[in-house]
Design an enzyme around this catalytic site. Structure first.
Site, mmCIF file in Angstrom:
data_model
loop_
_atom_site.group_PDB
_atom_site.id
_atom_site.type_symbol
_atom_site.label_atom_id
_atom_site.label_comp_id
_atom_site.label_asym_id
_atom_site.label_seq_id
_atom_site.Cartn_x
_atom_site.Cartn_y
_atom_site.Cartn_z
ATOM 1 N N TYR A 136 3.829 -5.971 -9.987
ATOM 2 C CA TYR A 136 2.727 -6.063 -9.020
ATOM 3 C C TYR A 136 3.185 -6.826 -7.779
ATOM 4 O O TYR A 136 4.168 -7.564 -7.794
ATOM 5 C CB TYR A 136 1.489 -6.716 -9.637
ATOM 6 C CG TYR A 136 1.584 -8.208 -9.856
ATOM 7 C CD1 TYR A 136 1.199 -9.105 -8.862
ATOM 8 C CD2 TYR A 136 2.043 -8.729 -11.062
ATOM 9 C CE1 TYR A 136 1.275 -10.472 -9.063
ATOM 10 C CE2 TYR A 136 2.118 -10.097 -11.277
ATOM 11 C CZ TYR A 136 1.736 -10.964 -10.269
ATOM 12 O OH TYR A 136 1.820 -12.324 -10.472
ATOM 13 N N CYS A 137 2.447 -6.623 -6.685
ATOM 14 C CA CYS A 137 2.714 -7.315 -5.425
ATOM 15 C C CYS A 137 1.404 -7.392 -4.649
ATOM 16 O O CYS A 137 0.334 -7.198 -5.218
ATOM 17 C CB CYS A 137 3.804 -6.604 -4.623
ATOM 18 S SG CYS A 137 3.393 -4.903 -4.164
ATOM 19 N N THR A 138 1.463 -7.672 -3.366
ATOM 20 C CA THR A 138 0.248 -7.886 -2.575
ATOM 21 C C THR A 138 -0.593 -6.620 -2.435
ATOM 22 O O THR A 138 -1.775 -6.597 -2.772
ATOM 23 C CB THR A 138 0.609 -8.415 -1.172
ATOM 24 O OG1 THR A 138 1.415 -9.579 -1.303
ATOM 25 C CG2 THR A 138 -0.648 -8.751 -0.384
ATOM 26 N N GLY B 59 0.939 -3.226 -3.028
ATOM 27 C CA GLY B 59 1.484 -2.105 -3.776
ATOM 28 C C GLY B 59 2.823 -1.581 -3.313
ATOM 29 O O GLY B 59 3.530 -0.914 -4.072
ATOM 30 N N ILE C 266 -2.546 -6.549 -5.619
ATOM 31 C CA ILE C 266 -3.548 -7.583 -5.872
ATOM 32 C C ILE C 266 -4.825 -7.309 -5.088
ATOM 33 O O ILE C 266 -5.935 -7.518 -5.595
ATOM 34 C CB ILE C 266 -2.983 -8.967 -5.487
ATOM 35 C CG1 ILE C 266 -1.745 -9.294 -6.324
ATOM 36 C CG2 ILE C 266 -4.030 -10.059 -5.659
ATOM 37 C CD1 ILE C 266 -0.887 -10.390 -5.734
#
Length: 355
Positions: free
Chosen positions: A199-201, A203, A228
């Site tokens: 996961y990241c901010t 995508g 997120i």
């Protein structure tokens, strides 16, 4: 010929933005797709965005587009029409709308052509970025996060992880995404049969990371759809318990969106619970660090007494000192090593492998 770049100073543009009373919507989006003529696409999109009063940062490359922008609220529908019509691959592209938004996230439009839309350091002709992991929606994230056979892997930088992350998520401790990719493979080498959730901010990083993990022999790879930002929006809409704790760091003037009430970080100067990032007021330093209101007043927004004293020097002396330093200091102002050295923060006792 129309001017296809900004010619007004940052100071004037920022003042104009702060004086605006019309509401704005902060939104981010990305899309991996083949773009044959990035320069022409960039110029056409720039012209459209300028007409609509769009501010923000947009990168285009042969591999697609990556954007974080703010749009006048009363022109948001026009913006969507223009964006969706700009390329067949962008028709109905997912837009991640900010949670905490005062409309002051950007004050200028910067639209650049780059080699990659996210710097990954991958130099392997056999790598297929289209072969990505499975998307996970918010409810699926919550179902998998407590599974002992599932590992959540944070594909963001150290300063992002510090203020917020999914419960029990693994940090890949690095300063850049290009460093993280091989590190993640090494760290998880003995977990290839487990479910790996990246996961990241928003995508863009975890989507490419999922493809990289598959390329390196991992079998069960997933990534959080929309990152997120989308997870938090959907979880709140659907009344799901939030499994992300703390704040989501964002790359604009806000520097963060609160997802949960938890404050999991600490002021780098006094150690009190705090998750407010700032840049050192000394332009010769500009270090990114966490500072509580008490220390902000005490150090006048600086990271140290040294910077505080330097900030009081005549402007000519400050410029002279900056000129004598390494040119790279502002480029690496988010470095964990620089942060630890400047703020006298000890290195973690455990190694990344032990963690």
């Amino acid at each position: 010929m129309p001017v296809l770049h900004n010619r007004i100073s940052n100071e004037e543009l920022k003042a104009r933005m702060l004086a605006e009373t019309e509401p704005r919507t902060t939104v981010s989006f990305y899309k991996y797709f083949t773009l044959e003529d990035a320069k022409t696409f960039r110029d056409n999109l720039y012209s459209q965005f300028v007409k609509l009063g769009v501010f923000g940062r947009v990168y285009v490359a042969k591999e697609g587009i990556n954007a974080q922008i703010s749009v006048p609220a009363n022109r948001y529908d026009e913006f969507k029409i223009a964006l969706f019509a700009s390329h067949p691959a962008l028709d109905q592209v997912r837009l991640n709308v900010a949670h905490e938004d005062d409309g002051k996230s950007f004050w200028v439009l910067r639209l650049k052509v780059r080699e990659r839309i996210v710097a990954d350091g991958i130099d392997d002709d056999s790598f297929d970025p289209a072969n990505i992991g499975h998307y996970l929606k918010a409810d699926q994230v919550n179902q998998m996060i407590d599974d002992p056979d599932t590992l959540f892997v944070d594909m963001r930088n150290h300063y992002e992880y510090e203020v917020g992350h999914f419960e029990n998520a693994i940090e890949v401790p690095s300063d850049t995404f290009r460093e993280q990719l091989p590190m993640a493979v090494d760290m998880l080498q003995h977990d290839k049969e487990k479910n790996i959730v990246m996961y990241c901010t928003g995508g863009i990083r975890c989507e490419k990371a999922s493809a990289y993990m598959l390329h390196n022999g991992f079998k069960n790879v997933y990534h959080v759809e929309g990152g997120i930002i989308e997870y938090a929006r959907k979880a709140k809409e659907q009344g799901l318990p939030l499994k992300f704790i703390g704040k989501n760091f964002v790359f604009d003037e806000r520097m963060g969106e609160r997802i949960s009430d938890d404050v999991i970080a600490h002021c780098h100067q006094c150690g009190t619970p705090c998750d407010a990032h700032t840049n050192c007021k000394n332009d010769g330093c500009h270090l990114l660090f966490i500072q509580c209101p008490v220390c902000a007043a005490k150090f006048e927004g600086c990271c140290s007494q040294i910077c505080q004293e330097e900030l009081k020097l005549p402007q000519e002396e400050q410029r002279s000192r900056r000129a004598g330093r390494e040119n790279g200091i502002k480029i690496f102002n988010k470095s964990k090593g620089l942060l630890q050295a400047t703020m006298h923060i000890p290195s973690p006792e455990k190694s990344a492998d032990e963690k």
